[in-house]
Design an enzyme around this catalytic site. Structure first.
Site, PDB file in Angstrom:
ATOM      1  N   LYS A  61       0.815  -1.223   0.000  1.00  0.00           N
ATOM      2  CA  LYS A  61       0.000   0.000   0.000  1.00  0.00           C
ATOM      3  C   LYS A  61       0.847   1.270   0.000  1.00  0.00           C
ATOM      4  O   LYS A  61       0.444   2.291  -0.540  1.00  0.00           O
ATOM      5  CB  LYS A  61      -0.949  -0.002   1.201  1.00  0.00           C
ATOM      6  CG  LYS A  61      -2.051  -1.039   1.035  1.00  0.00           C
ATOM      7  CD  LYS A  61      -3.210  -0.752   1.965  1.00  0.00           C
ATOM      8  CE  LYS A  61      -4.429  -1.588   1.586  1.00  0.00           C
ATOM      9  NZ  LYS A  61      -4.263  -3.019   1.949  1.00  0.00           N
ATOM     10  N   GLU A  80      -9.992   6.720   3.169  1.00  0.00           N
ATOM     11  CA  GLU A  80     -10.883   5.760   3.801  1.00  0.00           C
ATOM     12  C   GLU A  80     -10.031   4.598   4.289  1.00  0.00           C
ATOM     13  O   GLU A  80      -8.960   4.350   3.728  1.00  0.00           O
ATOM     14  CB  GLU A  80     -11.910   5.245   2.779  1.00  0.00           C
ATOM     15  CG  GLU A  80     -11.397   4.145   1.829  1.00  0.00           C
ATOM     16  CD  GLU A  80     -10.300   4.596   0.860  1.00  0.00           C
ATOM     17  OE1 GLU A  80     -10.201   5.811   0.603  1.00  0.00           O
ATOM     18  OE2 GLU A  80      -9.524   3.735   0.383  1.00  0.00           O
ATOM     19  N   SER A  98       1.790  -9.720  -0.919  1.00  0.00           N
ATOM     20  CA  SER A  98       1.448  -8.294  -0.802  1.00  0.00           C
ATOM     21  C   SER A  98       1.750  -7.697   0.566  1.00  0.00           C
ATOM     22  O   SER A  98       1.934  -6.486   0.676  1.00  0.00           O
ATOM     23  CB  SER A  98      -0.023  -8.090  -1.148  1.00  0.00           C
ATOM     24  OG  SER A  98      -0.841  -8.950  -0.383  1.00  0.00           O
TER      25      SER A  98
HETATM   26  C1  LIG Z   1      -5.144  -4.022   1.504  1.00  0.00           C
HETATM   27  C2  LIG Z   1      -4.410  -5.248   1.222  1.00  0.00           C
HETATM   28  C3  LIG Z   1      -4.778  -6.104   0.155  1.00  0.00           C
HETATM   29  C4  LIG Z   1      -5.984  -5.898  -0.691  1.00  0.00           C
HETATM   30  O1  LIG Z   1      -5.973  -4.764  -1.475  1.00  0.00           O
HETATM   31  P1  LIG Z   1      -5.726  -4.800  -3.041  1.00  0.00           P
HETATM   32  O2  LIG Z   1      -6.111  -3.437  -3.476  1.00  0.00           O
HETATM   33  O3  LIG Z   1      -6.599  -5.864  -3.636  1.00  0.00           O
HETATM   34  O4  LIG Z   1      -4.296  -5.102  -3.254  1.00  0.00           O
HETATM   35  C5  LIG Z   1      -3.997  -7.224  -0.107  1.00  0.00           C
HETATM   36  N1  LIG Z   1      -2.924  -7.509   0.655  1.00  0.00           N
HETATM   37  C6  LIG Z   1      -2.547  -6.736   1.701  1.00  0.00           C
HETATM   38  C7  LIG Z   1      -1.356  -7.136   2.500  1.00  0.00           C
HETATM   39  C8  LIG Z   1      -3.272  -5.588   2.010  1.00  0.00           C
HETATM   40  O5  LIG Z   1      -2.898  -4.825   3.051  1.00  0.00           O
END
Ligand SMILES: *Cc1c(COP(=O)(O)O)cnc(C)c1O
Length: 402
Positions: free
Chosen positions: A95, A117, A384
């Protein structure tokens, strides 16, 4: 014959039939201004070098592409599995790529305040962090229900000097927080930038956030070339709003030999109402300024999404994903809460890496479906974010299940 795959929306922000700008008249000017500024800065040398500077020295890019040999062996199919380590970034997830870029953009817009948000608080913390970096004031809208559940992230945002504004309307969660953030933006558009956290919302957000996250895929492609001399066979990522997956997939869209798989949250199962599988179960609708797929009840009202992972718990999805599904370019699959917890344990035990619950869905999916992928595949998985934030949830889940 298949229509040609389009890599960008049309001038009104449509990806095929999806996307667009479904906003009150008062916001059209702000969206136009944002788009113009964005189109200017993305070619601007100074912006590009500033952004690259902060992504490198502050956020920790480039992130490693790690070959997970233990995990690869585990499946006994001659896979080579490569993990893109977005979990190693500052604040623990992808993020920050987007919040640093948009906070820098806010400066170019000549604005001093951001609103955001947040659901679980991850985007709120990443926004509050970027606000400190660029001396912006930061207000974060968060559902009252989520504030209860995510006390630690609320505390972090406050430490970072952000104001956390509770939202008591509707289901008191992310969907309602997003409505309030948009409302704030309408009122304060002269001074304020709305820092949206995923590839959702009205044009130009889906395109812009995708571009800011596409550094993930660009690095991965180069790293794969170095490690294997070729493109991967399969690239996988989890899909909530869809930003880490779009960031990973975008660079590979025109490489038709690369199979792209997005994994969404199957919750307690696709034949219950407790899931967040928008791709599998959604219908066309309008929410938060965009036309996309949307979980709806029989009256067309937005259905409350459920997932063990707060980051996937969104009743819609970015319009470009809906387009890529229709175009047949990306396959979307679901993984249940239970399988995601198994995926979490698998990576932790085999590699000593604790994934966040969101990307745990990819590993959970792989456990069930490894046999469907050709032997000898080179597989890239977008990790992610890191799992520390979710350990309590996993512990509670397991004490219930037993
Ligand atoms: C917020 C988040 C997501 C989901 O958001 P996307 O916009 O689909 O990437 C996925 N993985 C992590 C670690 C997150 O914090």
């Amino acid at each position: 014959m298949k229509p040609k795959l389009k890599l960008n929306p049309d001038t009104h922000g449509h990806f095929g039939i999806y996307g667009g700008q479904f906003v009150p008249e008062t916001l059209m000017k702000a969206l136009r201004e944002l788009e113009e500024t964005y189109r200017r800065v993305r070619r601007d040398k100074k912006f590009k070098s500033d952004l690259s500077h902060y992504l490198t020295t502050y956020a920790g890019r480039p992130t490693p592409l790690y070959e997970a040999e233990n995990l690869s062996k585990h499946f006994r199919r001659n896979f080579r599995i490569f993990i893109k380590r977005e979990d190693l970034l500052h604040t623990g997830a992808h993020k920050i790529n987007n919040t640093i870029a948009q906070a820098l953009l806010t400066r170019y817009l000549g604005k001093k305040r951001i609103v955001a948000e947040t659901g679980a608080g991850q985007h709120g913390v990443a926004s509050a962090t970027a606000a400190r970096l660029f001396n912006l004031s930061c207000d974060v809208y968060m559902g009252a229900e989520d504030i209860e559940r995510q006390a630690l992230n609320v505390y972090k945002m406050k430490l970072l000097g952000a104001r956390v504004i509770p939202v008591y309307s509707g289901s008191k969660t992310l969907k309602d927080a997003t409505n309030e953030a948009i409302r704030d933006w309408v009122t304060n558009v002269e001074t304020t930038h709305y820092l949206l956290g995923s590839v959702v919302g009205p044009h130009p957000y889906p395109m812009m956030v995708r571009d800011f996250q596409s550094v993930i895929g660009r690095e991965t492609k180069q790293q794969m070339r170095k490690l294997t001399g070729s493109l991967p066979d399969v690239v996988m990522a989890c899909v909530g709003g869809g930003s880490n997956s779009m960031g990973m997939f975008y660079e590979f869209l025109k490489d038709f030999s690369v199979r792209l798989i997005g994994v969404e949250a199957g919750g307690e199962g696709l034949n219950t109402h407790r899931h967040a599988a928008t791709m599998a179960k959604g219908f066309v609708g309008v929410l938060h300024g965009m036309k996309s797929l949307l979980l709806q009840d029989a009256n067309g009202q937005v259905q409350i999404a459920h997932s063990i992972s707060a980051g996937l718990d969104y009743p819609s999805v970015g319009p470009e994903h809906a387009y890529l599904k229709m175009a047949g370019r990306v396959d979307y699959e679901a993984c249940t809460d239970k399988e995601a917890v198994q995926g979490f344990h698998l990576l932790t035990k085999l590699e000593g890496i604790m994934p966040a619950m969101e990307p745990s869905h990819v590993f959970g999916y792989l456990i069930r479906n490894a046999k469907k992928l050709p032997r000898g595949s080179n597989i890239v998985i977008c990790l992610s974010g890191r799992g520390d934030k979710d350990l309590d949830i996993i512990r509670k889940y397991e004490s219930h299940v037993k």
